[in-house]
Design a protein around this motif. Structure first.
Motif, PDB file in Angstrom:
ATOM      1  N   ALA A 159       0.816  -1.220   0.000  1.00 47.45           N
ATOM      2  CA  ALA A 159       0.000   0.000   0.000  1.00 47.45           C
ATOM      3  C   ALA A 159       0.843   1.261   0.000  1.00 47.45           C
ATOM      4  O   ALA A 159       0.321   2.363  -0.127  1.00 47.45           O
ATOM      5  CB  ALA A 159      -0.937   0.004   1.210  1.00 47.45           C
ATOM      6  N   ARG A 195       0.250   1.890  -7.643  1.00 42.98           N
ATOM      7  CA  ARG A 195       0.026   0.707  -8.475  1.00 42.98           C
ATOM      8  C   ARG A 195      -0.802   1.079  -9.699  1.00 42.98           C
ATOM      9  O   ARG A 195      -1.817   1.770  -9.570  1.00 42.98           O
ATOM     10  CB  ARG A 195      -0.681  -0.372  -7.650  1.00 42.98           C
ATOM     11  CG  ARG A 195       0.236  -0.993  -6.600  1.00 42.98           C
ATOM     12  CD  ARG A 195      -0.492  -1.364  -5.342  1.00 42.98           C
ATOM     13  NE  ARG A 195      -1.012  -0.189  -4.638  1.00 42.98           N
ATOM     14  CZ  ARG A 195      -1.759  -0.231  -3.553  1.00 42.98           C
ATOM     15  NH1 ARG A 195      -2.087  -1.389  -3.034  1.00 42.98           N
ATOM     16  NH2 ARG A 195      -2.200   0.877  -2.984  1.00 42.98           N
ATOM     17  N   VAL A 243      -3.337   0.551 -12.863  1.00 40.37           N
ATOM     18  CA  VAL A 243      -4.556  -0.219 -13.112  1.00 40.37           C
ATOM     19  C   VAL A 243      -5.058   0.112 -14.507  1.00 40.37           C
ATOM     20  O   VAL A 243      -4.946   1.255 -14.941  1.00 40.37           O
ATOM     21  CB  VAL A 243      -5.669   0.187 -12.100  1.00 40.37           C
ATOM     22  CG1 VAL A 243      -6.901  -0.677 -12.260  1.00 40.37           C
ATOM     23  CG2 VAL A 243      -5.161   0.148 -10.686  1.00 40.37           C
ATOM     24  N   ALA A 254     -18.640   5.462 -14.705  1.00 39.32           N
ATOM     25  CA  ALA A 254     -18.678   5.837 -13.285  1.00 39.32           C
ATOM     26  C   ALA A 254     -17.326   5.539 -12.629  1.00 39.32           C
ATOM     27  O   ALA A 254     -16.808   6.338 -11.859  1.00 39.32           O
ATOM     28  CB  ALA A 254     -19.801   5.091 -12.569  1.00 39.32           C
ATOM     29  N   LEU A 255     -16.733   4.396 -12.980  1.00 42.99           N
ATOM     30  CA  LEU A 255     -15.463   4.006 -12.362  1.00 42.99           C
ATOM     31  C   LEU A 255     -14.314   4.910 -12.819  1.00 42.99           C
ATOM     32  O   LEU A 255     -13.433   5.236 -12.039  1.00 42.99           O
ATOM     33  CB  LEU A 255     -15.140   2.540 -12.697  1.00 42.99           C
ATOM     34  CG  LEU A 255     -16.033   1.510 -12.004  1.00 42.99           C
ATOM     35  CD1 LEU A 255     -15.882   0.132 -12.645  1.00 42.99           C
ATOM     36  CD2 LEU A 255     -15.703   1.425 -10.508  1.00 42.99           C
ATOM     37  N   SER A 274     -14.364   7.987 -13.539  1.00 43.78           N
ATOM     38  CA  SER A 274     -14.346   9.320 -12.907  1.00 43.78           C
ATOM     39  C   SER A 274     -14.316   9.227 -11.379  1.00 43.78           C
ATOM     40  O   SER A 274     -14.462  10.227 -10.695  1.00 43.78           O
ATOM     41  CB  SER A 274     -15.527  10.180 -13.355  1.00 43.78           C
ATOM     42  OG  SER A 274     -16.534   9.437 -13.949  1.00 43.78           O
ATOM     43  N   TYR A 275     -14.102   8.023 -10.890  1.00 44.79           N
ATOM     44  CA  TYR A 275     -14.118   7.802  -9.453  1.00 44.79           C
ATOM     45  C   TYR A 275     -12.793   8.249  -8.831  1.00 44.79           C
ATOM     46  O   TYR A 275     -11.736   7.714  -9.148  1.00 44.79           O
ATOM     47  CB  TYR A 275     -14.351   6.311  -9.198  1.00 44.79           C
ATOM     48  CG  TYR A 275     -14.523   5.955  -7.757  1.00 44.79           C
ATOM     49  CD1 TYR A 275     -15.642   6.389  -7.061  1.00 44.79           C
ATOM     50  CD2 TYR A 275     -13.566   5.210  -7.095  1.00 44.79           C
ATOM     51  CE1 TYR A 275     -15.798   6.079  -5.727  1.00 44.79           C
ATOM     52  CE2 TYR A 275     -13.714   4.900  -5.767  1.00 44.79           C
ATOM     53  CZ  TYR A 275     -14.832   5.337  -5.092  1.00 44.79           C
ATOM     54  OH  TYR A 275     -14.984   5.031  -3.763  1.00 44.79           O
ATOM     55  N   GLY A 325     -11.725   8.077  -5.775  1.00 41.72           N
ATOM     56  CA  GLY A 325     -11.217   7.321  -4.621  1.00 41.72           C
ATOM     57  C   GLY A 325      -9.999   6.467  -4.942  1.00 41.72           C
ATOM     58  O   GLY A 325      -9.190   6.184  -4.056  1.00 41.72           O
ATOM     59  N   PHE A 326      -9.849   6.029  -6.194  1.00 43.70           N
ATOM     60  CA  PHE A 326      -8.711   5.167  -6.528  1.00 43.70           C
ATOM     61  C   PHE A 326      -7.383   5.892  -6.308  1.00 43.70           C
ATOM     62  O   PHE A 326      -6.445   5.345  -5.746  1.00 43.70           O
ATOM     63  CB  PHE A 326      -8.809   4.674  -7.976  1.00 43.70           C
ATOM     64  CG  PHE A 326      -9.980   3.758  -8.218  1.00 43.70           C
ATOM     65  CD1 PHE A 326     -10.219   2.685  -7.382  1.00 43.70           C
ATOM     66  CD2 PHE A 326     -10.844   3.974  -9.282  1.00 43.70           C
ATOM     67  CE1 PHE A 326     -11.302   1.827  -7.592  1.00 43.70           C
ATOM     68  CE2 PHE A 326     -11.927   3.130  -9.507  1.00 43.70           C
ATOM     69  CZ  PHE A 326     -12.151   2.057  -8.665  1.00 43.70           C
ATOM     70  N   LYS A 358      -6.051   6.104  -2.834  1.00 46.02           N
ATOM     71  CA  LYS A 358      -5.456   4.891  -2.274  1.00 46.02           C
ATOM     72  C   LYS A 358      -4.240   4.440  -3.068  1.00 46.02           C
ATOM     73  O   LYS A 358      -3.891   3.260  -3.066  1.00 46.02           O
ATOM     74  CB  LYS A 358      -6.498   3.765  -2.223  1.00 46.02           C
ATOM     75  CG  LYS A 358      -7.536   4.003  -1.145  1.00 46.02           C
ATOM     76  CD  LYS A 358      -8.231   2.711  -0.756  1.00 46.02           C
ATOM     77  CE  LYS A 358      -9.189   2.940   0.388  1.00 46.02           C
ATOM     78  NZ  LYS A 358      -8.497   3.039   1.683  1.00 46.02           N
ATOM     79  N   PHE A 374      -3.770   4.173  -6.278  1.00 48.35           N
ATOM     80  CA  PHE A 374      -3.963   3.473  -7.549  1.00 48.35           C
ATOM     81  C   PHE A 374      -3.967   4.507  -8.671  1.00 48.35           C
ATOM     82  O   PHE A 374      -4.561   5.575  -8.539  1.00 48.35           O
ATOM     83  CB  PHE A 374      -5.290   2.701  -7.571  1.00 48.35           C
ATOM     84  CG  PHE A 374      -5.305   1.549  -6.613  1.00 48.35           C
ATOM     85  CD1 PHE A 374      -4.533   0.427  -6.849  1.00 48.35           C
ATOM     86  CD2 PHE A 374      -6.081   1.597  -5.468  1.00 48.35           C
ATOM     87  CE1 PHE A 374      -4.544  -0.641  -5.959  1.00 48.35           C
ATOM     88  CE2 PHE A 374      -6.084   0.538  -4.573  1.00 48.35           C
ATOM     89  CZ  PHE A 374      -5.313  -0.582  -4.823  1.00 48.35           C
ATOM     90  N   LEU A 403      -2.852  -5.026 -12.264  1.00 49.83           N
ATOM     91  CA  LEU A 403      -4.245  -4.981 -11.800  1.00 49.83           C
ATOM     92  C   LEU A 403      -5.168  -4.453 -12.891  1.00 49.83           C
ATOM     93  O   LEU A 403      -4.820  -3.495 -13.592  1.00 49.83           O
ATOM     94  CB  LEU A 403      -4.372  -4.066 -10.571  1.00 49.83           C
ATOM     95  CG  LEU A 403      -3.636  -4.486  -9.305  1.00 49.83           C
ATOM     96  CD1 LEU A 403      -3.652  -3.350  -8.281  1.00 49.83           C
ATOM     97  CD2 LEU A 403      -4.272  -5.738  -8.703  1.00 49.83           C
ATOM     98  N   ALA A 404      -6.350  -5.069 -13.016  1.00 50.47           N
ATOM     99  CA  ALA A 404      -7.321  -4.631 -14.018  1.00 50.47           C
ATOM    100  C   ALA A 404      -8.719  -4.633 -13.418  1.00 50.47           C
ATOM    101  O   ALA A 404      -9.024  -5.439 -12.529  1.00 50.47           O
ATOM    102  CB  ALA A 404      -7.284  -5.560 -15.232  1.00 50.47           C
ATOM    103  N   ILE A 405      -9.564  -3.730 -13.910  1.00 53.30           N
ATOM    104  CA  ILE A 405     -10.971  -3.684 -13.511  1.00 53.30           C
ATOM    105  C   ILE A 405     -11.812  -4.036 -14.732  1.00 53.30           C
ATOM    106  O   ILE A 405     -11.675  -3.413 -15.781  1.00 53.30           O
ATOM    107  CB  ILE A 405     -11.365  -2.278 -13.005  1.00 53.30           C
ATOM    108  CG1 ILE A 405     -10.459  -1.843 -11.855  1.00 53.30           C
ATOM    109  CG2 ILE A 405     -12.827  -2.257 -12.575  1.00 53.30           C
ATOM    110  CD1 ILE A 405     -10.682  -0.403 -11.402  1.00 53.30           C
TER     111      ILE A 405
END
Lengths: 224, 224
Positions: free
Chosen positions: B81, B85, B87, B98-99, B101-102, B104-105, B108, B110, B152-154
């Motif tokens: 952490a 990282r 993504v 939505a993701l 423009s999020y 929060g990543f 943390k 990302f 990492l992938a979403i």
């Protein structure tokens, strides 16, 4: 004696994992499961399993374990999972649109009855699978919630709007708010809010990768 | 001895809750916390706390507790952490938008470096806060993942497309996939997938309401 009130939130999270494991066992025609098996499935100690399930009364039988059918029926009843529950969605932006077409809610006995937005351009647009199949003006929120006695709401609005709408929902009788806005809501007694932080999901995945976990960790519960 | 590999998934989930509680304690200038305090914050027994934290080596001091700064630094290091990282996001539909423009990543650590879609109409559209600020063709996926060594992938694609794309990601070197498609992915050794089911979040909120919980249950961890 089952104590259905005041179960700590982390225990409630585990209860839904126990329930899923028990339902899977039911699907495989298993009559009983041991606390040891449940403890492995959910990743806590045997003693924790017995403590958690004591919230539902005493169902364990020495040398036999828990009777799957009895425990599933009792858990579903106490948790309200045996009834269809009405939900409203506030916010028809990108996330709101994704949520209103999400089929998983219906599978879990949730019925999306209405979608609201304060943007006049969006009002009247189709609302995917909702019972009221057009997006409605936010002005109608209280009337719909009261008429249908809705207890659950999903908030997919900007952070700046979330607190005001949460208060309107609570006043109209909503008891639970699933909040996707990146803000901690101030609540009043009798109202539960649950704030979903999508970055935490990514963080936990990253931890699993770093710590050498592989496989599919559905909802992070390690059941798969 | 810290064992950073093979920590069970439910323990990893708790580790991220311990870490958040410890970071909050740090913010309040607390030097130490007891296993009892951590057990209450995360909703498990004292013994479970000590077992979980043993994955990070022995940090508890009898009569004193855990030294907050030491434990936070060690956990962040082991969990990765402390590093940024990269993504990638696949799928620029409603949820994908939505993701992307999020915010929060980024908070943390990302870094969303690229967004892909197979719809020619979407390719070239703005990709919100991503480093590559235009949506790219899915044809470019492997080249970008390999060039930037993305781990990492979403996945925010329809269920029918998820498995094929997951395999392409794994072949290109991705190690963790956060999957929003309503399908359990088949994975290969060395790849972790985590499937997010939004209905489970609503179910757990409904349980909290039914069982008489109130307050804000951020991410369902009962810390607020």
């Amino acid at each position: 004696m089952a104590k259905s009130e005041g179960i700590p939130a982390p225990a409630v999270r585990r209860l839904s994992l126990y329930l899923r494991h028990l339902e899977n066992s039911q699907g495989r025609n298993r009559a009983t499961v041991s606390s040891r098996e449940l403890s492995r499935a959910v990743g806590v100690t045997d003693a924790q399993v017995r403590k958690d399930l004591a919230y539902f009364g005493q169902f364990g039988h020495p040398g036999i374990g828990y009777r799957v059918d009895d425990l599933v029926a009792r858990m579903r009843e106490i948790l309200g999972a045996d009834k269809v529950r009405s939900v409203v969605l506030i916010g028809a932006g990108n996330l709101g649109k994704a949520l209103m077409s999400y089929r998983g809610f219906r599978k879990k006995n949730f019925n999306l009855i209405a979608v609201f937005d304060n943007d006049p351009q969006k009002v009247g647009e189709p609302a995917a699978d909702a019972v009221c199949d057009r997006i409605q003006s936010l002005d109608k929120l209280e009337a719909v919630v009261r008429k249908h006695e809705v207890k659950l709401a999903i908030l997919a609005v900007p952070a700046s709007a979330a607190q005001v709408i949460a208060e309107r929902l609570a006043t109209a009788g909503v008891r639970g708010i699933l909040n996707f806005a990146p803000v901690i809501l101030q609540t009043r007694p009798g109202v539960t809010t649950s704030t979903v932080d999508l970055a935490v999901q990514l963080e936990q995945l990253s931890f699993l990768v770093t710590t050498g976990q592989t496989g599919d960790d559905r909802d992070g519960d390690g059941l798969n």
